[in-house]
Design a protein around this motif. Structure first.
Motif, PDB file in Angstrom:
ATOM      1  N   PRO A 321       0.896  -1.596   0.211  1.00 48.48           N
ATOM      2  CA  PRO A 321       0.061  -0.182   0.373  1.00 48.48           C
ATOM      3  C   PRO A 321       0.979   1.663   0.036  1.00 48.48           C
ATOM      4  O   PRO A 321       0.449   2.512  -1.004  1.00 48.48           O
ATOM      5  N   ILE A 322       2.347   1.439   1.008  1.00 50.13           N
ATOM      6  CA  ILE A 322       2.851   2.462   0.385  1.00 50.13           C
ATOM      7  C   ILE A 322       3.407   3.034  -0.951  1.00 50.13           C
ATOM      8  O   ILE A 322       3.513   3.869  -1.190  1.00 50.13           O
ATOM      9  N   ILE A 323       4.189   1.905  -1.384  1.00 51.84           N
ATOM     10  CA  ILE A 323       4.540   2.123  -3.119  1.00 51.84           C
ATOM     11  C   ILE A 323       3.510   2.758  -3.846  1.00 51.84           C
ATOM     12  O   ILE A 323       3.075   2.951  -4.391  1.00 51.84           O
ATOM     13  N   PHE A 324       1.859   1.378  -3.715  1.00 49.10           N
ATOM     14  CA  PHE A 324       1.220   1.947  -4.499  1.00 49.10           C
ATOM     15  C   PHE A 324       0.547   3.306  -4.373  1.00 49.10           C
ATOM     16  O   PHE A 324       0.109   4.447  -5.325  1.00 49.10           O
ATOM     17  N   SER A 325       0.785   3.867  -2.778  1.00 47.53           N
ATOM     18  CA  SER A 325       0.288   5.768  -2.459  1.00 47.53           C
ATOM     19  C   SER A 325       0.933   6.148  -3.248  1.00 47.53           C
ATOM     20  O   SER A 325       0.494   7.366  -4.132  1.00 47.53           O
ATOM     21  N   ALA A 326       2.567   5.649  -3.688  1.00 49.41           N
ATOM     22  CA  ALA A 326       3.487   6.616  -3.852  1.00 49.41           C
ATOM     23  C   ALA A 326       3.604   7.295  -5.416  1.00 49.41           C
ATOM     24  O   ALA A 326       3.616   7.963  -6.476  1.00 49.41           O
ATOM     25  N   LEU A 327       3.203   5.368  -5.415  1.00 50.96           N
ATOM     26  CA  LEU A 327       2.119   6.021  -7.729  1.00 50.96           C
ATOM     27  C   LEU A 327       1.393   6.781  -7.451  1.00 50.96           C
ATOM     28  O   LEU A 327       1.505   7.331  -9.205  1.00 50.96           O
ATOM     29  N   VAL A 328       0.403   6.713  -7.111  1.00 47.63           N
ATOM     30  CA  VAL A 328      -0.763   7.027  -7.513  1.00 47.63           C
ATOM     31  C   VAL A 328      -0.211   8.326  -7.276  1.00 47.63           C
ATOM     32  O   VAL A 328      -1.289   9.172  -7.924  1.00 47.63           O
ATOM     33  N   CYS A 329       0.476   9.520  -6.287  1.00 45.91           N
ATOM     34  CA  CYS A 329       0.889  10.355  -6.354  1.00 45.91           C
ATOM     35  C   CYS A 329       0.971  10.877  -7.468  1.00 45.91           C
ATOM     36  O   CYS A 329       1.499  12.167  -7.950  1.00 45.91           O
ATOM     37  N   TYR A 330       2.112   9.983  -8.293  1.00 40.74           N
ATOM     38  CA  TYR A 330       3.268  10.267  -8.596  1.00 40.74           C
ATOM     39  C   TYR A 330       1.779  11.050 -10.337  1.00 40.74           C
ATOM     40  O   TYR A 330       2.349  12.028 -10.961  1.00 40.74           O
ATOM     41  N   VAL A 331       0.753   9.982 -10.496  1.00 36.83           N
ATOM     42  CA  VAL A 331       0.223  10.144 -11.793  1.00 36.83           C
ATOM     43  C   VAL A 331      -0.785  11.599 -11.211  1.00 36.83           C
ATOM     44  O   VAL A 331      -1.021  11.997 -12.291  1.00 36.83           O
ATOM     45  N   LEU A 332      -1.066  11.866 -10.114  1.00 37.73           N
ATOM     46  CA  LEU A 332      -1.545  12.665  -9.997  1.00 37.73           C
ATOM     47  C   LEU A 332      -0.726  14.574 -10.201  1.00 37.73           C
ATOM     48  O   LEU A 332      -0.630  15.265 -10.565  1.00 37.73           O
ATOM     49  N   LEU A 333       0.488  13.931 -10.037  1.00 41.40           N
ATOM     50  CA  LEU A 333       1.233  14.568  -9.774  1.00 41.40           C
ATOM     51  C   LEU A 333       1.564  14.941 -11.999  1.00 41.40           C
ATOM     52  O   LEU A 333       1.814  16.151 -11.899  1.00 41.40           O
ATOM     53  N   CYS A 334       2.119  14.318 -12.416  1.00 36.34           N
ATOM     54  CA  CYS A 334       1.356  14.155 -14.145  1.00 36.34           C
ATOM     55  C   CYS A 334       0.451  14.705 -14.504  1.00 36.34           C
ATOM     56  O   CYS A 334      -0.030  15.732 -15.901  1.00 36.34           O
ATOM     57  N   PHE A 335      -0.675  13.951 -13.733  1.00 33.60           N
ATOM     58  CA  PHE A 335      -2.780  14.942 -14.143  1.00 33.60           C
ATOM     59  C   PHE A 335      -2.286  16.809 -13.883  1.00 33.60           C
ATOM     60  O   PHE A 335      -3.143  17.081 -14.842  1.00 33.60           O
ATOM     61  N   GLY A 336      -2.443  17.018 -12.955  1.00 35.96           N
ATOM     62  CA  GLY A 336      -1.988  18.195 -12.625  1.00 35.96           C
ATOM     63  C   GLY A 336      -1.399  19.074 -13.682  1.00 35.96           C
ATOM     64  O   GLY A 336      -0.986  20.037 -14.225  1.00 35.96           O
ATOM     65  N   GLY A 337       0.395  18.440 -13.602  1.00 36.78           N
ATOM     66  CA  GLY A 337       0.569  19.235 -15.414  1.00 36.78           C
ATOM     67  C   GLY A 337       0.378  19.175 -16.133  1.00 36.78           C
ATOM     68  O   GLY A 337       0.739  20.513 -16.914  1.00 36.78           O
ATOM     69  N   GLY A 338      -0.625  19.045 -16.531  1.00 37.29           N
ATOM     70  CA  GLY A 338      -1.357  19.016 -18.140  1.00 37.29           C
ATOM     71  C   GLY A 338      -1.715  19.995 -18.040  1.00 37.29           C
ATOM     72  O   GLY A 338      -2.122  20.546 -19.091  1.00 37.29           O
ATOM     73  N   PHE A 339      -2.469  20.020 -16.863  1.00 36.61           N
ATOM     74  CA  PHE A 339      -3.466  21.912 -16.537  1.00 36.61           C
ATOM     75  C   PHE A 339      -2.955  22.381 -16.843  1.00 36.61           C
ATOM     76  O   PHE A 339      -2.918  23.623 -17.097  1.00 36.61           O
ATOM     77  N   ALA A 340      -1.553  22.344 -16.600  1.00 29.19           N
ATOM     78  CA  ALA A 340      -0.618  23.578 -16.192  1.00 29.19           C
ATOM     79  C   ALA A 340       0.016  23.939 -17.445  1.00 29.19           C
ATOM     80  O   ALA A 340       0.274  25.221 -17.759  1.00 29.19           O
ATOM     81  N   VAL A 341       0.604  23.307 -18.377  1.00 30.26           N
ATOM     82  CA  VAL A 341       1.109  23.092 -19.517  1.00 30.26           C
ATOM     83  C   VAL A 341      -0.343  24.064 -20.600  1.00 30.26           C
ATOM     84  O   VAL A 341       0.237  24.744 -21.656  1.00 30.26           O
ATOM     85  N   MET A 342      -0.927  23.461 -20.875  1.00 35.76           N
ATOM     86  CA  MET A 342      -2.029  23.831 -21.819  1.00 35.76           C
ATOM     87  C   MET A 342      -2.727  24.715 -22.234  1.00 35.76           C
ATOM     88  O   MET A 342      -2.454  25.830 -23.252  1.00 35.76           O
ATOM     89  N   PRO A 343      -2.262  25.654 -20.766  1.00 37.30           N
ATOM     90  CA  PRO A 343      -2.519  27.454 -20.860  1.00 37.30           C
ATOM     91  C   PRO A 343      -1.197  28.050 -21.690  1.00 37.30           C
ATOM     92  O   PRO A 343      -1.701  29.072 -23.058  1.00 37.30           O
TER      93      PRO A 343
END
Length: 434
Positions: A321-343
């Motif tokens: 579960p710890i590694i699972f959580s860390a990987l989910v956090c990376y997905v959210l890091l990339c998810f947010g990145g798309g919204f920052a770059v697009m404008p």
């Protein structure tokens, strides 16, 4: 002088406050298990609520982007704040009378439209105040949207749940009150730069073409817009699938790893993941926005999608579960990145003058992803409860792979939508005919 130099920073702060309020929508999974437990709704039922919100958000954001040049930021921001808060109050009434349809209407349609009207406004306004640092400025503002889930999942929601003794009706009502008190005053104070505000010429951008919709229509019909929409859609779909069910997914993984953990503790672990991943969502918007200013937007999108494919592959079989959580956090890091770059991507390709309507239109990808991403995970949770995690990330890999292929059709060179003139050619290099 000092007062004038402070005004852009005040505007950025107001824009961020608005995004913090609207971004609480990403804490939806905090309420999901509670609604299933207390009202007997299915995961598919609750997924529809979230999907309706995101769909309404994306569609209304497209409308807001077209209206913003004519109506200005204040009217749209205030209207968005009123509808967003009102959506929570309608949802409170729906819970009181146990009406799923009214909940969809209140939280999903009214609240979602409020977010959409308010979302584009701070982003476009920040870009106007910081034309030379659009990646950083819009990254800071949309970072607030990502961090909003932390505000709700670790602050407001737990506090209200305790104070109301678990009465979800009153929790949603008081959330509406709080968001009205924050978003509406911030919206009233929002404004565009004054006419005499100095906006330096930026080489590589075509000359402003005013607010005529005919200048925007060719952008929306161009192949460049279509490819950007597709890439954006795939990145959002993968992220929303995780966001909408990250708490239940983690509880499932943790429960399999340690069956002795009590359900209450599993719920706390899920809420903690929402909080930490929301920080990553917000940080990703700032981080990737700054990276895009250095290495280019196309390269950033390729990195976002390719690295997430690897992460989703690991998540397929990860049981820690710890590694699972860390990987989910990376997905959210990339998810947010798309919204920052697009404008800033849109501003670069189609011109700063057309950023708000084109950006609003491209957010329809958010609407489409809001239907697809959460619903397929909700269906898997109901139909295949023992294999939902594996199937979720397998489909995610395919979505990310499709987006990554399309990134090779992306180009961040400014498009020319009409025959060049002497004035437009000089403007590309920051040269005035005078």
């Amino acid at each position: 002088m000092a007062q004038g130099s402070m005004r852009p920073l005040v505007i950025i702060a107001l824009c961020t406050v608005l995004q913090l309020c609207f971004g609480t929508v990403y804490a939806w999974s905090f309420f999901q298990s509670l609604l299933v437990r207390d009202l007997g709704w299915t995961y598919t039922d609750t997924a529809w609520a979230f999907s309706t919100t995101i769909f309404s958000l994306g569609v209304s954001a497209a409308v807001a982007g077209a209206l913003l040049p004519r109506l200005g930021p204040r009217l749209l921001a205030v209207t968005g704040g009123v509808m967003f808060a009102g959506g929570y109050m309608l949802a409170s009434l729906a819970l009181h009378i146990d009406s799923l349809i009214l909940f969809y209407l209140g939280y999903g349609v009214v609240g979602g439209v409020g977010i959409g009207l308010g979302y584009v406004t701070p982003v476009a306004t920040a870009a106007r105040w910081f034309p030379e640092r659009t990646g950083l400025a819009t990254g800071v503002v949309v970072m607030g949207f990502g961090v909003g889930a932390l505000l709700l999942s670790q602050g407001l929601a737990p506090f209200l749940v305790v104070r109301t003794e678990g009465d979800l009706t009153m929790v949603f009502f008081w959330l509406g009150v709080v968001f009205a008190a924050l978003a509406i005053p911030a919206g009233f104070a929002l404004r565009n730069p004054p006419p005499d505000y100095e906006i330096p010429a930026v080489p590589g951008r075509d000359a402003p073409m005013g607010d005529d919709i005919d200048a925007v229509a060719p952008c929306l019909r161009s192949p460049a817009f279509a490819v950007m929409w597709i890439v954006f859609f795939f990145n959002i779909s993968a992220g929303l699938a995780v966001i909408s069910f990250q708490s239940p997914l983690l509880q499932e993984v943790w429960g399999l790893a340690d069956p002795t953990v009590e359900p209450e503790m599993l719920a706390e672990y899920g809420a903690m993941l929402i909080a930490v991943s929301s920080l990553c969502n917000g940080a990703g918007r700032l981080l990737w926005g700054m990276i895009a200013d250095r290495i280019g937007r196309v390269q950033v999108f390729r990195l976002l999608l390719a690295t997430q494919m690897v992460v989703f592959g690991v998540l397929l079989t990860e049981t820690n579960p710890i590694i699972f959580s860390a990987l989910v956090c990376y997905v959210l890091l990339c998810f947010g990145g798309g919204f920052a770059v697009m404008p800033s991507f849109i501003s670069r390709v189609f011109g700063a003058a057309r950023m708000s309507p084109v950006y609003g239109a491209i957010l329809t990808a958010w609407a489409a992803a809001g239907i697809f991403g959460p619903l397929y995970v909700g269906y898997l949770k109901d139909a295949y409860p023992d294999r939902a995690v594996m199937y979720c990330f397998l489909i995610g890999i395919m979505m990310l792979g499709g987006g990554w292929v399309f990134t090779y059709l992306l180009n961040d060179d400014p498009v020319r939508l009409r025959k060049p003139t002497l004035a437009s050619t000089l403007a590309q290099f920051g040269i005035s005919r005078a």
